[in-house]
Design a protein around this motif. Sequence first.
Motif, PDB file in Angstrom:
ATOM      1  N   THR A 192      -7.243  -5.929  -3.822  1.00 38.62           N
ATOM      2  CA  THR A 192      -6.254  -5.134  -3.097  1.00 38.62           C
ATOM      3  C   THR A 192      -6.384  -3.673  -3.488  1.00 38.62           C
ATOM      4  O   THR A 192      -6.571  -3.349  -4.661  1.00 38.62           O
ATOM      5  N   ALA A 193      -6.271  -2.807  -2.492  1.00 38.11           N
ATOM      6  CA  ALA A 193      -6.170  -1.367  -2.739  1.00 38.11           C
ATOM      7  C   ALA A 193      -4.817  -0.904  -2.218  1.00 38.11           C
ATOM      8  O   ALA A 193      -4.526  -1.059  -1.024  1.00 38.11           O
ATOM      9  N   TRP A 194      -3.984  -0.374  -3.107  1.00 36.66           N
ATOM     10  CA  TRP A 194      -2.726   0.228  -2.664  1.00 36.66           C
ATOM     11  C   TRP A 194      -2.946   1.723  -2.560  1.00 36.66           C
ATOM     12  O   TRP A 194      -3.353   2.373  -3.529  1.00 36.66           O
ATOM     13  N   VAL A 195      -2.696   2.250  -1.370  1.00 36.75           N
ATOM     14  CA  VAL A 195      -2.960   3.659  -1.092  1.00 36.75           C
ATOM     15  C   VAL A 195      -1.642   4.374  -0.793  1.00 36.75           C
ATOM     16  O   VAL A 195      -1.013   4.109   0.249  1.00 36.75           O
ATOM     17  N   PRO A 196      -1.183   5.260  -1.674  1.00 36.62           N
ATOM     18  CA  PRO A 196      -0.004   6.063  -1.347  1.00 36.62           C
ATOM     19  C   PRO A 196      -0.379   7.087  -0.279  1.00 36.62           C
ATOM     20  O   PRO A 196      -1.322   7.856  -0.439  1.00 36.62           O
ATOM     21  N   VAL A 197       0.356   7.078   0.829  1.00 35.93           N
ATOM     22  CA  VAL A 197       0.058   7.984   1.933  1.00 35.93           C
ATOM     23  C   VAL A 197       0.971   9.202   1.791  1.00 35.93           C
ATOM     24  O   VAL A 197       1.974   9.356   2.482  1.00 35.93           O
ATOM     25  N   GLY A 198       0.622  10.044   0.825  1.00 38.56           N
ATOM     26  CA  GLY A 198       1.424  11.206   0.474  1.00 38.56           C
ATOM     27  C   GLY A 198       1.779  11.178  -0.996  1.00 38.56           C
ATOM     28  O   GLY A 198       1.561  10.185  -1.693  1.00 38.56           O
ATOM     29  N   ASP A 199       2.325  12.275  -1.490  1.00 38.34           N
ATOM     30  CA  ASP A 199       2.754  12.345  -2.885  1.00 38.34           C
ATOM     31  C   ASP A 199       4.029  11.534  -3.070  1.00 38.34           C
ATOM     32  O   ASP A 199       4.909  11.527  -2.205  1.00 38.34           O
ATOM     33  N   ILE A 200       4.133  10.871  -4.208  1.00 37.90           N
ATOM     34  CA  ILE A 200       5.314  10.060  -4.524  1.00 37.90           C
ATOM     35  C   ILE A 200       5.782  10.428  -5.920  1.00 37.90           C
ATOM     36  O   ILE A 200       5.029  10.296  -6.897  1.00 37.90           O
ATOM     37  N   ALA A 201       7.003  10.905  -6.021  1.00 41.22           N
ATOM     38  CA  ALA A 201       7.567  11.258  -7.325  1.00 41.22           C
ATOM     39  C   ALA A 201       7.750  10.002  -8.169  1.00 41.22           C
ATOM     40  O   ALA A 201       7.747   8.875  -7.654  1.00 41.22           O
ATOM     41  N   LEU A 202       7.914  10.187  -9.459  1.00 40.61           N
ATOM     42  CA  LEU A 202       8.066   9.058 -10.363  1.00 40.61           C
ATOM     43  C   LEU A 202       9.233   8.164  -9.955  1.00 40.61           C
ATOM     44  O   LEU A 202       9.168   6.936 -10.096  1.00 40.61           O
ATOM     45  N   ASN A 203      10.284   8.780  -9.406  1.00 38.67           N
ATOM     46  CA  ASN A 203      11.444   8.004  -8.956  1.00 38.67           C
ATOM     47  C   ASN A 203      11.478   7.885  -7.426  1.00 38.67           C
ATOM     48  O   ASN A 203      12.534   7.663  -6.843  1.00 38.67           O
ATOM     49  N   GLY A 204      10.292   8.003  -6.792  1.00 40.96           N
ATOM     50  CA  GLY A 204      10.237   8.045  -5.344  1.00 40.96           C
ATOM     51  C   GLY A 204       9.912   6.736  -4.656  1.00 40.96           C
ATOM     52  O   GLY A 204       9.613   6.720  -3.459  1.00 40.96           O
ATOM     53  N   GLY A 205       9.938   5.612  -5.400  1.00 43.85           N
ATOM     54  CA  GLY A 205       9.755   4.312  -4.754  1.00 43.85           C
ATOM     55  C   GLY A 205       8.343   3.780  -4.775  1.00 43.85           C
ATOM     56  O   GLY A 205       8.006   2.889  -3.997  1.00 43.85           O
ATOM     57  N   GLY A 206       7.495   4.293  -5.677  1.00 41.00           N
ATOM     58  CA  GLY A 206       6.122   3.814  -5.753  1.00 41.00           C
ATOM     59  C   GLY A 206       6.007   2.436  -6.374  1.00 41.00           C
ATOM     60  O   GLY A 206       6.985   1.861  -6.880  1.00 41.00           O
ATOM     61  N   LEU A 207       4.777   1.896  -6.359  1.00 42.12           N
ATOM     62  CA  LEU A 207       4.546   0.583  -6.962  1.00 42.12           C
ATOM     63  C   LEU A 207       4.677   0.655  -8.473  1.00 42.12           C
ATOM     64  O   LEU A 207       4.355   1.662  -9.105  1.00 42.12           O
ATOM     65  N   ILE A 208       5.132  -0.452  -9.045  1.00 41.03           N
ATOM     66  CA  ILE A 208       5.177  -0.641 -10.493  1.00 41.03           C
ATOM     67  C   ILE A 208       4.464  -1.954 -10.812  1.00 41.03           C
ATOM     68  O   ILE A 208       4.494  -2.894 -10.020  1.00 41.03           O
ATOM     69  N   TYR A 209       3.798  -1.985 -11.950  1.00 38.84           N
ATOM     70  CA  TYR A 209       2.994  -3.144 -12.337  1.00 38.84           C
ATOM     71  C   TYR A 209       3.497  -3.704 -13.662  1.00 38.84           C
ATOM     72  O   TYR A 209       3.774  -2.953 -14.602  1.00 38.84           O
ATOM     73  N   LEU A 210       3.586  -5.014 -13.729  1.00 31.32           N
ATOM     74  CA  LEU A 210       4.011  -5.662 -14.961  1.00 31.32           C
ATOM     75  C   LEU A 210       2.864  -5.643 -15.963  1.00 31.32           C
ATOM     76  O   LEU A 210       1.729  -6.005 -15.632  1.00 31.32           O
ATOM     77  N   GLU A 211       3.128  -5.204 -17.162  1.00 30.65           N
ATOM     78  CA  GLU A 211       2.086  -5.120 -18.185  1.00 30.65           C
ATOM     79  C   GLU A 211       1.470  -6.501 -18.427  1.00 30.65           C
ATOM     80  O   GLU A 211       2.182  -7.481 -18.651  1.00 30.65           O
ATOM     81  N   ASN A 212       0.145  -6.567 -18.314  1.00 35.21           N
ATOM     82  CA  ASN A 212      -0.582  -7.840 -18.413  1.00 35.21           C
ATOM     83  C   ASN A 212      -0.060  -8.852 -17.399  1.00 35.21           C
ATOM     84  O   ASN A 212      -0.084 -10.066 -17.634  1.00 35.21           O
TER      85      ASN A 212
END
Length: 323
Positions: free
Chosen positions: A188-208
Motif C-alpha cells: 500500500t502507498a498512502w499519498v497525502p494530497v497536500g500538506d497535513i499538519a500534525l493535528n490535521g487528520g493524517g494517518l497514524i501507525y501502531l508501533e510494530n
Amino acid sequence: MPHPETDFPDLYVNDGQLDPQRTGLLEATCPRTTPMAEMRHRLERDGYLYLKGLLPRADVLEARRKYFEMLAPTGILDPRTSPIEGIFDRSQDATDFPGFGTGRHGTGTTTSDTFMMLALRAHAEDWYRNDLCKHPALIAFVEDFTGWGKSTWALERTILRNNLPGNPATGVHYDYIFLRHGEDSVLTAWVPVGDIALNGGGLIYLENGHVLGRATEGQFTSKAQAAGLSEEEAKTAFNQNMMSNGMLSQDPRHFGEEHQRRWLVSAYEAGDVVFHDSYMIHASTLNHDENGVIRLGTDLRFVDGRGGWDTRWASIYRDDDGL
C-alpha cells in the motif's frame, strides 16, 4: 520537519485525546540518499516506509486543485480562499461531507447527495486515476523496490478520502482485512494530497503494528474455523469475528493502550508517500487543523501481476461495492 515530542499539539482520535506518553514520531526516509536495500529493510523491520518528497510537489498539488475545483459547487470551500488550499467553509454542516472509509454515509440532503456524487466521480478522472495514482515516479519506485519490475500492477480500486474538521476519523485496521481474496504481498502507498499538519487528520501507525496484525490474522483464522466458517466465508472481512465495517476497532486510543503500544504520527507534505505492508495496523486522527484545512489523501495498492491478487479490486471504487 521533525517535531520533538514535547512540541506535540493535542492529538485526538475517535475515542478521545492520545496520551503524549504513548505517542511517537514516524521515522522519515529520504529516497534519494538511502540505499534501496536499507529501505527494504526498514519496511520489513517497521511495517512502514515513510518517504519524503518521492513525488513532485507541484504534481500532487495540481491534483488537489482539480479535486477541490470539482467539489467547489457543493459549498464545501470557504469562498474567500482558493480551491488548492482546500479550506472548509465552517458555516456548512460537516456531516454533509462524509469521508469514505469512516463508516459514515451521506445525510440525504441535496448538498450531501451532490458531494457524494462528485467525490465518487473524482476517482475516475484522468488527473487522479492516471496522473496521480500511476505517476511515473511512483510506479518506477515500486517496480524497483519490490523487484516486480514490469509485472507491477497498480490496482484500479483506490480510495480518495477527505477528512473535514469535525468529522469522524478512520478506525483501526490493517489492509489484508479487505484484500483477503488474494495473496498478502500487497504493498500500500498512502499519498497525502497536500500538506497535513500534525493535528490535521493524517494517518497514524501502531508501533510494530505489523507484528500484531499478523498475530491478529492468525487468531482470526482460528476463530473462523472454530465458528464453523468455510474457507471461502473466512476470507471475507464481514463476519462475526470483525466489526460490521471490517475495522478492528473505532477507538485507537483504547486499542493502543490495550496492546501497550505507541501510535506513531507525523505532519506530512505534498510529495510524501508512506508505504506499508498488508498487516500494518493504522488509523487516523481527527482533523483539528486550526485553519480548517481539509485533509485529502489516497490509498493505492500495488501487486505482482504474476501472482494471485484480489480481483475484486480491479474496478474503480464505488461506495456500495461491499469491500
